[in-house]
Structure formats: structure tokens, C-alpha cells
Design a protein around this motif. Structure first.
Motif, mmCIF file in Angstrom:
data_model
loop_
_atom_site.group_PDB
_atom_site.id
_atom_site.type_symbol
_atom_site.label_atom_id
_atom_site.label_comp_id
_atom_site.label_asym_id
_atom_site.label_seq_id
_atom_site.Cartn_x
_atom_site.Cartn_y
_atom_site.Cartn_z
ATOM 1 N N GLY A 356 2.671 -2.495 -2.997
ATOM 2 C CA GLY A 356 1.451 -2.103 -2.305
ATOM 3 C C GLY A 356 0.832 -0.843 -2.881
ATOM 4 N N MET A 357 1.640 -0.077 -3.612
ATOM 5 C CA MET A 357 1.122 1.120 -4.271
ATOM 6 C C MET A 357 0.313 0.795 -5.524
ATOM 7 S SD MET A 357 1.883 3.866 -2.572
ATOM 8 C CE MET A 357 1.421 2.852 -1.150
ATOM 9 N N LYS A 358 0.494 -0.412 -6.061
ATOM 10 C CA LYS A 358 -0.204 -0.743 -7.305
ATOM 11 C C LYS A 358 -1.717 -0.862 -7.131
ATOM 12 C CE LYS A 358 3.426 -2.559 -10.211
ATOM 13 N NZ LYS A 358 3.760 -3.526 -11.272
ATOM 14 N N PRO A 359 -2.225 -1.559 -6.110
ATOM 15 C CA PRO A 359 -3.689 -1.558 -5.953
ATOM 16 C C PRO A 359 -4.245 -0.173 -5.679
ATOM 17 C CG PRO A 359 -2.620 -2.663 -4.102
ATOM 18 C CD PRO A 359 -1.586 -2.477 -5.151
ATOM 19 N N VAL A 360 -3.481 0.652 -4.965
ATOM 20 C CA VAL A 360 -3.917 2.038 -4.733
ATOM 21 C C VAL A 360 -3.985 2.784 -6.057
ATOM 22 C CG1 VAL A 360 -3.386 4.208 -3.556
ATOM 23 C CG2 VAL A 360 -2.908 2.026 -2.421
ATOM 24 N N GLY A 361 -2.936 2.607 -6.883
ATOM 25 C CA GLY A 361 -2.920 3.253 -8.193
ATOM 26 C C GLY A 361 -4.034 2.763 -9.096
ATOM 27 N N SER A 362 -4.352 1.468 -9.021
ATOM 28 C CA SER A 362 -5.438 0.917 -9.836
ATOM 29 C C SER A 362 -6.782 1.531 -9.465
ATOM 30 C CB SER A 362 -5.496 -0.601 -9.674
ATOM 31 O OG SER A 362 -4.345 -1.212 -10.207
ATOM 32 N N LEU A 363 -7.067 1.565 -8.170
ATOM 33 C CA LEU A 363 -8.335 2.153 -7.719
ATOM 34 C C LEU A 363 -8.386 3.641 -8.051
ATOM 35 C CD1 LEU A 363 -8.717 0.402 -4.235
ATOM 36 C CD2 LEU A 363 -10.003 -0.081 -6.335
ATOM 37 N N LEU A 364 -7.248 4.320 -7.858
ATOM 38 C CA LEU A 364 -7.211 5.745 -8.159
ATOM 39 C C LEU A 364 -7.378 5.977 -9.663
ATOM 40 C CD1 LEU A 364 -6.842 8.580 -7.055
ATOM 41 C CD2 LEU A 364 -4.353 8.278 -7.226
#
Length: 423
Positions: A356-364
Motif C-alpha cells: 500500500g506504500m507503493k502507490p503513495v511512493g509513486s505519487l510522491l
């Protein structure tokens, strides 16, 4: 009996190896399709990465419960076919001159949805066909295959992108998922009969979280995985654009760089079990994680010129060795301490947080690339990686010597939960 499980595992191993090679082609060809074919911006690359992994956040938890209610082999076959169809549609649309960024996003999300089912079912399926005493060896072989795929896949992907174009290179990934489906279809051993669980869906989902966070071992590995995925995804989101625009690398050169770096991952998978027997499981985890966290600091210092490709290759080599050596054991730890009846929902809870951290990391990563520049975003991501190994360093895992010393730590609710399969 021994030969039976080895035969089944070998079919799974062969199909998964083919799929892993295709996945490596996908990971290079997909962002190159966006950059070279559709002229994507950093923000658009962030959105592409986010939608690829968003299904883990939206669907991961209920899928974990569903996996515990189904024969996992069937789920694996269907999800492999779903990925083949979704990814295979991209080169078809490109050939018809109908590929747009919006359609690319939709197909990436569809493939990611199928991948949620596959990932959760796959991580819960291996203990059903491999005896417990052989799990570490089986995970090492699969991780070694992943490393071999990382060696050959990017180089193959880079060459294909230069020969036929980025969208058409994705055909390799689509075909590889067909091979994966065939591998699972060839397995003879059938799983234990699944019994209906009368507990509400919310209650079953809660069991997975409760078990995950009640275990000091799982809390430590999950904290490390989630924080690492967040920071590493920032790096990966803008890496292709950085290599092409800032370092003037061709797709072929970038593929070779990633392939050379993956040799480290192969060595990590090959030697991590031996290292753990010599210095202890906990020390191996900590040492490997620290090595994997330090190496990416070399990425943002690379500049256009002769030394750019060797510097990146060395960074990926060392990072691959450390992180792969760590991942082999964290996966085995999770499979060891989790009761079989809770594997699906526990894996779902674990992946919900970690992936779930990957989409956050992508957007960030897309946001940082837009506002700080590509190099600035790399600095933020790689410096952030330095903190991730602290979850292991400060946990009881650092003193564990062998898997035999690990014991499940289920809460009372998990120990008395109605089983979803026969014991």
C-alpha cells in the motif's frame, strides 16, 4: 512422497520463472511506453505507478479472506490469465494506433487487480505443496529465479524496446503469464478441503491484522518492508525518466545496467541461507538490510558521461544483494510463524500495508520530480531508505539465530478462530 512435492514445485517454479522474466520486461517497457511513446511527465509516471499498485489497497483485504475460502490453485490460474489479457491488450492497441495514456492507465490497473489475487494466493499456496522443512530452500530457489530474471529480463526488455518499440515488448510479459498458468495447471497435489467460515468478512479481515500486529517478528519485517517500499518507489518512479533525460541512456543501456545490478540479487539469494547458518538469522537480516539501504545513495550523484552506467550498475548490484538476502528470510519467517488457516488473510493484511506504500511512493515521486527536479527526488528517496533497517535493528529479530527458535504469537481470537480449512 518426496518426489511428488518436488515434481509439483518444479512445475510451479518453471512457470513462475517464465513469469518473472516477463515481469522484468514489463517493469522496463511499461514506463518506457509512457515516456517514449506517450511523452509522459513525472506526474503522469507517478499516476501510472500509483494505479498499478492501488488495487492492493482497495482489494487486498477482502481478497485475502476470499483466498482462504477457495482452492488457491484455481485463483492462481485465473489471475495469471487475467494478467496475460490485460497486458496483451497494450501492444494490440498500439498496433491499431489507439493507445492513449488513459487507456494505458486502465490496463495497468486491470493487470494490477489480477496481480493482487495472484500475489496473495501465491504466497499462501507454497506451504500447501512444499513440506515445512523445505520452505527456505524453495523460497531461495524462487528468489534465485527472480534474480536470474532480473539479470536477463531488463537486457531483453531494453533490446526489444529498441528493436520493436516499447509497447510491443510487452508481448513477452503477456506470454509469460500463459506459461505461469500452465505451470499451476500441471500441479497434481490438491489442497485440503475448504470449509465455510461463518464469521463476517470484517471479522476475518480483522483477524489478519490482529495476528500481524500481535507478532513482534511480523511487526518488524512489515515496518521495514513498508518504509522501504515507500522510499524505493519514489526512486523507481522517476528512475527511467532520470536515466533517459538526465543521463542520456538508451533503453538498451538502461536494460544492461539493471541486468548487471541484478547479479547481486542472485548472489544474495544463493548465499543468504549459508550466511544465516554461520552468523545467525537475525544478524543476517540486519546486515543485509543495511547494505541494501546504503547502496542507492550512489544514484543521485551520477552525471551524464562515461561513468554513469557503471556507477548505477554497481549501486544496483550491492542493493540487490542486500535486499534479496533480507527478503528470502522475511518471507520464510512469515510463512513459519503464521498458522496455515490464517495465511491468506495475514498475507493480505501484510501486503495491504507493505504494498500500500507503493502507490503513495509513486505519487510522491511524481510530485517531488515535478517540484524538486529528478535529481532532487532521487536524493529524498535514497536518503529515506537509510531509516528502514531500524525496524529490524530495534526488534527481537536481531537476536534470533534459527527459524526453529521462532514461535507464532497469535492473539487469543486468532487461536480460537473457526478454521477455514481442515486441520
Amino acid at each position: 512422497m518426496a518426489e511428488g512435492w518436488r515434481r509439483d514445485f518444479n512445475f510451479v517454479w518453471a512457470g513462475e520463472t517464465a513469469s518473472l522474466v516477463g515481469t522484468q520486461v514489463y517493469q522496463l517497457a511499461m514506463p518506457l511506453t509512457a515516456v517514449l511513446t506517450l511523452d509522459a511527465t513525472p506526474a503522469q509516471l507517478g499516476l501510472l505507478g500509483a494505479l498499478t499498485f492501488a488495487p492492493y489497497v482497495v482489494l487486498g483485504l477482502p481478497v485475502g479472506v476470499l483466498v482462504d475460502r477457495r482452492q488457491r490453485r484455481g485463483v492462481l490460474i485465473l489471475s495469471s490469465l487475467g494478467q496475460a489479457l490485460s497486458i496483451g491488450a497494450i501492444p494490440l492497441l498500439a498496433a491499431l494506433d489507439l493507445l492513449t495514456f488513459g487507456r494505458l492507465l486502465a490496463l495497468a490497473c486491470a493487470a494490477g487487480t489480477a496481480r493482487v489475487f495472484f500475489t496473495i494466493a501465491y504466497r499462501s499456496y507454497l506451504p500447501a505443496i512444499v513440506p515445512p522443512e523445505h520452505l527456505t530452500g524453495a523460497n531461495s530457489r524462487l528468489t534465485a529465479s527472480e534474480s536470474v530474471a532480473e539479470i536477463g529480463g531488463p537486457g531483453l526488455g531494453g533490446a526489444l524496446v529498441q528493436l520493436v518499440g516499447a509497447p510491443f515488448a510487452l508481448l513477452v510479459d503477456a506470454v509469460s503469464y500463459l506459461a505461469s498458468a500452465l505451470g499451476f495447471s500441471a500441479v497434481r497435489k490438491r489442497e485440503k478441503a475448504v470449509l465455510a467460515d461463518p464469521a463476517p468478512l470484517r471479522s476475518q479481515v480483522t483477524q489478519g491484522f490482529r495476528f500481524t500486529f500481535s507478532s513482534a517478528y511480523l511487526r518488524a519485517t512489515l515496518g521495514e518492508a513498508a518504509s522501504y517500499n515507500l522510499c524505493w518507489q519514489i526512486v523507481l518512479t522517476i528512475l527511467t525518466l532520470f536515466a533517459v533525460k538526465e543521463l542520456d541512456m538508451s533503453p538498451g543501456t538502461l536494460g544492461v545496467v539493471l541486468s548487471v545490478g541484478a547479479v547481486g540479487a542472485l548472489l544474495g539469494a544463493a548465499f543468504t541461507d549459508r550466511l544465516a547458518h554461520r552468523v545467525g538469522l537475525g544478524r543476517t537480516l540486519v546486515i543485509a538490510a543495511v547494505i541494501g539501504d546504503l547502496a542507492p545513495l550512489l544514484l543521485p550523484v551520477a552525471h551524464r558521461g562515461t561513468w554513469a552506467a557503471p556507477l548505477l550498475a554497481f549501486a544496483f548490484f550491492v542493493q540487490g544483494f542486500g535486499i534479496t538476502a533480507c527478503n528470502v528470510h522475511t518471507m520464510t519467517i512469515r510463512q513459519t510463524v503464521t498458522p496455515e488457516r490464517l495465511l491468506g488473510r495475514t498475507n493480505a493484511a501484510y501486503l495491504f500495508v507493505a504494498l500500500g506504500m507503493k502507490p503513495v511512493g509513486s505519487l510522491l515521486g511524481g510530485w517531488l520530480g515535478t517540484h524538486l527536479g529528478l535529481r532532487g527526488a532521487l536524493v529524498v528517496g535514497t536518503v529515506g531508505l537509510l531509516s528502514t533497517s531500524l525496524f529490524l535493528i530495534l526488534s527481537p529479530l536481531r537476536t534470533v539465530r534459527t527459524l526453529d527458535s521462532l514461535r507464532p504469537e497469535p492473539p487469543e481470537e486468532a487461536r480460537t478462530a473457526t478454521p477455514t480449512s481442515t486441520p
